[in-house]
Motif scaffolding. Structure first.
Motif, PDB file in Angstrom:
ATOM      1  N   ARG A 154       0.827  -1.198   0.000  1.00 19.26           N
ATOM      2  CA  ARG A 154       0.000   0.000   0.000  1.00 19.26           C
ATOM      3  C   ARG A 154       0.870   1.260   0.000  1.00 19.26           C
ATOM      4  O   ARG A 154       0.595   2.220  -0.701  1.00 19.26           O
ATOM      5  N   ASP A 155       1.926   1.239   0.784  1.00 15.95           N
ATOM      6  CA  ASP A 155       2.824   2.390   0.819  1.00 15.95           C
ATOM      7  C   ASP A 155       3.490   2.608  -0.534  1.00 15.95           C
ATOM      8  O   ASP A 155       3.681   3.743  -0.972  1.00 15.95           O
ATOM      9  N   VAL A 156       3.850   1.513  -1.217  1.00 12.82           N
ATOM     10  CA  VAL A 156       4.470   1.641  -2.534  1.00 12.82           C
ATOM     11  C   VAL A 156       3.477   2.216  -3.537  1.00 12.82           C
ATOM     12  O   VAL A 156       3.798   3.108  -4.318  1.00 12.82           O
ATOM     13  N   ILE A 157       2.248   1.694  -3.507  1.00  9.34           N
ATOM     14  CA  ILE A 157       1.224   2.144  -4.446  1.00  9.34           C
ATOM     15  C   ILE A 157       0.961   3.636  -4.293  1.00  9.34           C
ATOM     16  O   ILE A 157       0.815   4.364  -5.275  1.00  9.34           O
ATOM     17  N   ARG A 158       0.907   4.096  -3.038  1.00  6.66           N
ATOM     18  CA  ARG A 158       0.574   5.502  -2.805  1.00  6.66           C
ATOM     19  C   ARG A 158       1.645   6.448  -3.327  1.00  6.66           C
ATOM     20  O   ARG A 158       1.370   7.617  -3.585  1.00  6.66           O
ATOM     21  N   THR A 159       2.869   5.970  -3.478  1.00  6.54           N
ATOM     22  CA  THR A 159       3.934   6.829  -3.985  1.00  6.54           C
ATOM     23  C   THR A 159       4.057   6.765  -5.495  1.00  6.54           C
ATOM     24  O   THR A 159       4.810   7.539  -6.071  1.00  6.54           O
ATOM     25  N   MET A 160       3.330   5.860  -6.152  1.00  4.41           N
ATOM     26  CA  MET A 160       3.443   5.699  -7.596  1.00  4.41           C
ATOM     27  C   MET A 160       2.455   6.620  -8.320  1.00  4.41           C
ATOM     28  O   MET A 160       1.278   6.678  -7.959  1.00  4.41           O
ATOM     29  N   PRO A 161       2.909   7.336  -9.354  1.00  2.00           N
ATOM     30  CA  PRO A 161       2.006   8.192 -10.141  1.00  2.00           C
ATOM     31  C   PRO A 161       1.223   7.354 -11.162  1.00  2.00           C
ATOM     32  O   PRO A 161       1.572   7.277 -12.336  1.00  2.00           O
ATOM     33  N   PHE A 162       0.156   6.722 -10.712  1.00  2.00           N
ATOM     34  CA  PHE A 162      -0.655   5.884 -11.595  1.00  2.00           C
ATOM     35  C   PHE A 162      -1.652   6.743 -12.366  1.00  2.00           C
ATOM     36  O   PHE A 162      -2.069   7.813 -11.923  1.00  2.00           O
ATOM     37  N   GLN A 163      -2.068   6.218 -13.523  1.00  2.00           N
ATOM     38  CA  GLN A 163      -3.166   6.788 -14.258  1.00  2.00           C
ATOM     39  C   GLN A 163      -3.838   5.652 -15.036  1.00  2.00           C
ATOM     40  O   GLN A 163      -3.255   4.593 -15.212  1.00  2.00           O
ATOM     41  N   LEU A 164      -5.072   5.886 -15.487  1.00  2.00           N
ATOM     42  CA  LEU A 164      -5.806   4.870 -16.235  1.00  2.00           C
ATOM     43  C   LEU A 164      -6.004   5.359 -17.657  1.00  2.00           C
ATOM     44  O   LEU A 164      -6.766   6.303 -17.880  1.00  2.00           O
ATOM     45  N   PRO A 165      -5.340   4.758 -18.643  1.00  2.00           N
ATOM     46  CA  PRO A 165      -5.502   5.175 -20.025  1.00  2.00           C
ATOM     47  C   PRO A 165      -6.915   4.924 -20.523  1.00  2.00           C
ATOM     48  O   PRO A 165      -7.692   4.182 -19.913  1.00  2.00           O
ATOM     49  N   GLU A 166      -7.238   5.522 -21.657  1.00  2.00           N
ATOM     50  CA  GLU A 166      -8.554   5.363 -22.251  1.00  2.00           C
ATOM     51  C   GLU A 166      -8.841   3.887 -22.537  1.00  2.00           C
ATOM     52  O   GLU A 166      -7.999   3.153 -23.029  1.00  2.00           O
ATOM     53  N   ASN A 167     -10.054   3.461 -22.218  1.00  2.00           N
ATOM     54  CA  ASN A 167     -10.540   2.097 -22.448  1.00  2.00           C
ATOM     55  C   ASN A 167      -9.962   1.084 -21.468  1.00  2.00           C
ATOM     56  O   ASN A 167     -10.402  -0.063 -21.447  1.00  2.00           O
ATOM     57  N   PHE A 168      -8.970   1.481 -20.646  1.00  2.00           N
ATOM     58  CA  PHE A 168      -8.366   0.526 -19.724  1.00  2.00           C
ATOM     59  C   PHE A 168      -9.304   0.201 -18.569  1.00  2.00           C
ATOM     60  O   PHE A 168      -9.269  -0.906 -18.028  1.00  2.00           O
ATOM     61  N   LEU A 169     -10.156   1.167 -18.205  1.00  2.00           N
ATOM     62  CA  LEU A 169     -11.098   0.925 -17.113  1.00  2.00           C
ATOM     63  C   LEU A 169     -12.078  -0.181 -17.486  1.00  2.00           C
ATOM     64  O   LEU A 169     -12.419  -1.029 -16.644  1.00  2.00           O
ATOM     65  N   LEU A 170     -12.519  -0.218 -18.749  1.00  2.00           N
ATOM     66  CA  LEU A 170     -13.427  -1.269 -19.185  1.00  2.00           C
ATOM     67  C   LEU A 170     -12.749  -2.638 -19.124  1.00  2.00           C
ATOM     68  O   LEU A 170     -13.376  -3.645 -18.776  1.00  2.00           O
ATOM     69  N   ILE A 171     -11.457  -2.673 -19.488  1.00  2.00           N
ATOM     70  CA  ILE A 171     -10.723  -3.939 -19.429  1.00  2.00           C
ATOM     71  C   ILE A 171     -10.631  -4.424 -17.989  1.00  2.00           C
ATOM     72  O   ILE A 171     -10.863  -5.602 -17.690  1.00  2.00           O
ATOM     73  N   MET A 172     -10.279  -3.514 -17.077  1.00  2.00           N
ATOM     74  CA  MET A 172     -10.197  -3.880 -15.665  1.00  2.00           C
ATOM     75  C   MET A 172     -11.541  -4.386 -15.158  1.00  2.00           C
ATOM     76  O   MET A 172     -11.612  -5.365 -14.402  1.00  2.00           O
ATOM     77  N   ARG A 173     -12.610  -3.725 -15.571  1.00  2.00           N
ATOM     78  CA  ARG A 173     -13.952  -4.127 -15.139  1.00  2.00           C
ATOM     79  C   ARG A 173     -14.262  -5.544 -15.616  1.00  2.00           C
ATOM     80  O   ARG A 173     -14.697  -6.398 -14.836  1.00  2.00           O
ATOM     81  N   ALA A 174     -14.033  -5.802 -16.910  1.00  2.00           N
ATOM     82  CA  ALA A 174     -14.359  -7.114 -17.467  1.00  2.00           C
ATOM     83  C   ALA A 174     -13.517  -8.211 -16.834  1.00  2.00           C
ATOM     84  O   ALA A 174     -14.038  -9.273 -16.440  1.00  2.00           O
ATOM     85  N   VAL A 175     -12.216  -7.979 -16.713  1.00  2.00           N
ATOM     86  CA  VAL A 175     -11.328  -9.003 -16.160  1.00  2.00           C
ATOM     87  C   VAL A 175     -11.661  -9.278 -14.699  1.00  2.00           C
ATOM     88  O   VAL A 175     -11.690 -10.434 -14.257  1.00  2.00           O
ATOM     89  N   SER A 176     -11.918  -8.237 -13.925  1.00  2.00           N
ATOM     90  CA  SER A 176     -12.209  -8.435 -12.500  1.00  2.00           C
ATOM     91  C   SER A 176     -13.532  -9.169 -12.309  1.00  2.00           C
ATOM     92  O   SER A 176     -13.651 -10.041 -11.433  1.00  2.00           O
ATOM     93  N   MET A 177     -14.547  -8.847 -13.130  1.00  2.00           N
ATOM     94  CA  MET A 177     -15.828  -9.538 -13.023  1.00  2.00           C
ATOM     95  C   MET A 177     -15.688 -11.019 -13.363  1.00  2.00           C
ATOM     96  O   MET A 177     -16.177 -11.894 -12.637  1.00  2.00           O
ATOM     97  N   LEU A 178     -15.000 -11.313 -14.476  1.00  2.00           N
ATOM     98  CA  LEU A 178     -14.843 -12.697 -14.885  1.00  2.00           C
ATOM     99  C   LEU A 178     -13.971 -13.477 -13.899  1.00  2.00           C
ATOM    100  O   LEU A 178     -14.224 -14.656 -13.629  1.00  2.00           O
ATOM    101  N   SER A 179     -12.941 -12.824 -13.370  1.00  2.00           N
ATOM    102  CA  SER A 179     -12.093 -13.485 -12.383  1.00  2.00           C
ATOM    103  C   SER A 179     -12.881 -13.823 -11.124  1.00  2.00           C
ATOM    104  O   SER A 179     -12.751 -14.909 -10.554  1.00  2.00           O
ATOM    105  N   GLY A 180     -13.727 -12.874 -10.688  1.00  2.00           N
ATOM    106  CA  GLY A 180     -14.570 -13.140  -9.524  1.00  2.00           C
ATOM    107  C   GLY A 180     -15.550 -14.272  -9.771  1.00  2.00           C
ATOM    108  O   GLY A 180     -15.789 -15.102  -8.893  1.00  2.00           O
ATOM    109  N   LEU A 181     -16.109 -14.339 -10.977  1.00  2.00           N
ATOM    110  CA  LEU A 181     -17.031 -15.420 -11.316  1.00  2.00           C
ATOM    111  C   LEU A 181     -16.329 -16.775 -11.314  1.00  2.00           C
ATOM    112  O   LEU A 181     -16.882 -17.779 -10.851  1.00  2.00           O
ATOM    113  N   CYS A 182     -15.105 -16.814 -11.845  1.00  2.00           N
ATOM    114  CA  CYS A 182     -14.345 -18.065 -11.867  1.00  2.00           C
ATOM    115  C   CYS A 182     -14.107 -18.575 -10.453  1.00  2.00           C
ATOM    116  O   CYS A 182     -14.223 -19.781 -10.185  1.00  2.00           O
ATOM    117  N   SER A 183     -13.772 -17.678  -9.543  1.00  2.00           N
ATOM    118  CA  SER A 183     -13.539 -18.089  -8.154  1.00  2.00           C
ATOM    119  C   SER A 183     -14.829 -18.528  -7.476  1.00  2.00           C
ATOM    120  O   SER A 183     -14.812 -19.391  -6.594  1.00  2.00           O
TER     121      SER A 183
END
Length: 590
Positions: free
Chosen positions: A419-448
């Motif tokens: 968490r400390d490492v993440i907070r120091t990193m300058p992250f950003q979400l490129p265009e269309n990447f949020l949809l990819i994260m949404r789809a992958v996280s939903m499908l991964s949760g369903l698989c589990s």
């Protein structure tokens, strides 16, 4: 046909009340997060704030569920997404939000009927041979009904049973109100440096607005469903007894274009067993673990082979259809209002990411994140790469069930460090990447959910192996081309080399050789000035501290105390000179 009647006073009042409720809830969550996650830890109360975190999240989830159920609209979409994040949120939270998958209040049928008939240009009993008044599904933006085509239409398309989606009356206005509230909250978040340094929240909301407008355009959804069917690889065979899910067909329903408009969509009825109904799957002889493998296979195929993916794969949008033989099945995706596309640049970055995950390469994963634009170029990724490598070494290859046996204190140690490492990193979400994260996280949760022993690493590895092999073949071709080009360039250099060597020898013999490195000299001068300014700052601190100590040690009445007090004042006054140089010194030097 639009859905924008003249707003009546009552409708305007309801819109304002809805707007205020969403803003109030967003502000409350922001203040709660700020207090418990930022303020209390800085006051040394991190352990106390963590102790009640799960209870707070559960209460917040329950409040949001009530808000979303009451308001509907885009709030339902947010809750549905969060309900699938069993990998990030406690089960108490996801259990609260899971009800949003099904328990969406239906709009009155008389209003739905009036809207459908207005769009189709004819009564429902003329457009269809039968139409049920009770909806089979009530989603956030529309409702679905079972119907049967007329004999003429059924003969033309080859089937008679259909599902008719009708947009919720007035949903276009509700979407605009919700987006206005979300834009306001995004504006608040953009003013917080620890948020704005890592993500362009207003840009993310605009992307969400674009996808929301596409969702309420059913002609767009119909075109996306046909594209999915045309692109998706359908392999023969069954998944009976196989955990990888290879060879399972994935389909989308056919569109009845003659009975479809922007607010009415008629599709082939492909509803069967809901994908997360584990008991029903077992009753049909279908192995839930094989379904999980097929779902993972479909996810990677959509992302890396088709470049076109379903971005809203929650459990209500995927059905399992039994095959002819016991244990055989196919996956049927519905609701293509939210989809995404992947261009060549994004696909290369995702390929790098999958290869890094498949090979347990922490540094490679960080490089892939930088290549995708998730990490800004200014990020110092050394510490993050070390954390990812350590994470792979400790937890790589574990299934969800295996992680349950890990010592919670070890998880907590990793979480705090990461968490400390993440907070120091300058992250950003490129265009269309949020949809990819949404789809992958939903499908991964369903698989589990389908298989607690499901191991995402085993699903990633075959794809990573194939991607490495494909890239190696492409690289060999590129190397050959570069070799030919290099040979040609080398030959050209060799033909000119004797003349150039003769010129260099002549210059050296005449003593005219000199080395000009203006950039190096400029950097050295800047470094020298910086060093002097650091020394000045140290002198300033020394004078201030020394003067304060002398003044503090001075007593009253004797001559030594008077002298110490005077010297202390002089030292503190003289400290202004090195301070000025430390701040402004060397600024005009070029």
């Amino acid at each position: 046909m639009t859905d924008r009647p003249t707003a009546r006073p009552g409708r305007r009042l309801r819109s304002r009340a809805r707007y205020r409720r969403i803003l109030a809830f967003g502000l409350r969550m922001m203040l709660q997060t700020w207090w418990f996650d930022l303020v209390l830890p800085r006051l040394g109360l991190r352990a106390w704030s963590r102790r009640g975190q799960t209870a707070r999240l559960t209460r917040s989830a329950a409040r949001f569920r009530r808000l979303a159920t009451d308001l509907g609209g885009l709030m339902i979409k947010v809750g549905q997404f969060m309900s699938t994040r069993i990998d990030m949120l406690p089960t108490e939270v996801t259990d609260q939000l899971a009800a949003l998958q099904d328990a969406v209040p239906a709009a009155p049928f008389d209003r739905v009927r009036a809207q459908a008939e207005a769009d189709l240009g004819m009564p429902l009993d003329r457009a269809f041979a039968a139409f049920t008044a009770e909806p089979i599904a009530a989603a956030s933006l529309g409702q679905a009904y079972r119907a049967r085509l007329t004999t003429q239409d059924a003969t033309a398309v080859g089937y008679s049973d259909v599902v008719v989606k009708v947009q919720r009356p007035g949903i276009a206005d509700i979407v605009e109100v919700d987006l206005a509230a979300l834009r306001k909250i995004a504006g608040w978040l953009a003013r917080l440096s620890f948020v704005s340094d890592r993500a362009d929240v207003p840009a993310l909301i605009e992307e969400f607005a674009r996808t929301s407008h596409e969702e309420i355009d059913y002609l767009h959804e119909a075109a996306e469903a046909e594209r999915f069917s045309a692109e998706f690889r359908t392999a023969s065979g069954a998944a009976s007894g196989r955990r990888d899910g290879a060879g399972v067909p994935c389909r989308a329903p056919q569109v009845v274009w003659e009975r479809s408009t922007r607010r009415v969509l008629t599709l082939q009825d492909v509803t069967a067993v809901k994908i997360n109904d584990v008991a029903a799957l077992r009753d049909l002889g279908i192995d839930p673990s094989a379904v999980a493998g097929a779902l993972a296979e479909s996810m990677f195929t959509q992302l890396f082979d088709n470049g076109h993916f379903h971005a809203d794969p929650h459990p209500g949008n995927i059905f399992v259809t039994p095959g002819l033989e016991r244990g055989e099945f196919s996956l049927n995706f519905i609701d293509f209002g939210m989809t995404g596309t992947i261009d060549d640049t994004l696909r290369r970055g995702l390929t790098d990411l999958v290869i890094a995950v498949g090979t347990r390469d922490g540094a490679g994963m960080v490089d892939a994140m930088a290549g995708l634009g998730v990490l800004l170029p200014s990020a110092d990724t050394t510490v993050l790469a070390e954390a990812m490598t350590e994470l792979f070494d400790r937890f790589g290859g574990m299934a969800v069930a295996d992680l349950q046996h890990v010592d919670p204190k070890e998880f907590e140690e990793f979480a705090h460090r990461f968490r400390d490492v993440i907070r120091t990193m300058p992250f950003q979400l490129p265009e269309n990447f949020l949809l990819i994260m949404r789809a992958v996280s939903m499908l991964s949760g369903l698989c589990s959910t389908l298989d607690p022993q499901f191991n995402i690493w085993e699903s990633v590895t075959p794809f990573a192996t194939r991607l490495i092999r494909d890239r190696a073949g492409a690289s060999a071709t590129q190397v050959a081309r570069r070799a030919v080009s290099s040979v040609a360039g080398t030959a050209k250099v060799i033909t000119r080399l004797p003349g150039r060597l003769d010129h260099v020898i002549t210059v050296v013999e005449d003593g005219d050789l000199s080395v000009n490195t203006p950039q190096v000299e400029h950097q050295l001068k800047r470094l020298e000035r910086a060093a002097v300014r650091v020394v000045a700052a140290i002198v300033f601190v020394g004078l201030v501290v020394g003067g304060a100590v002398l003044r503090g040690s001075a007593g009253a009445g004797d001559s030594w105390s008077t002298a110490a007090n005077v010297v202390g004042i002089v030292m503190m006054g003289c400290s202004a000179l090195p301070l000025l140089y430390a701040v402004f010194g060397g600024r005009r030097v070029r």
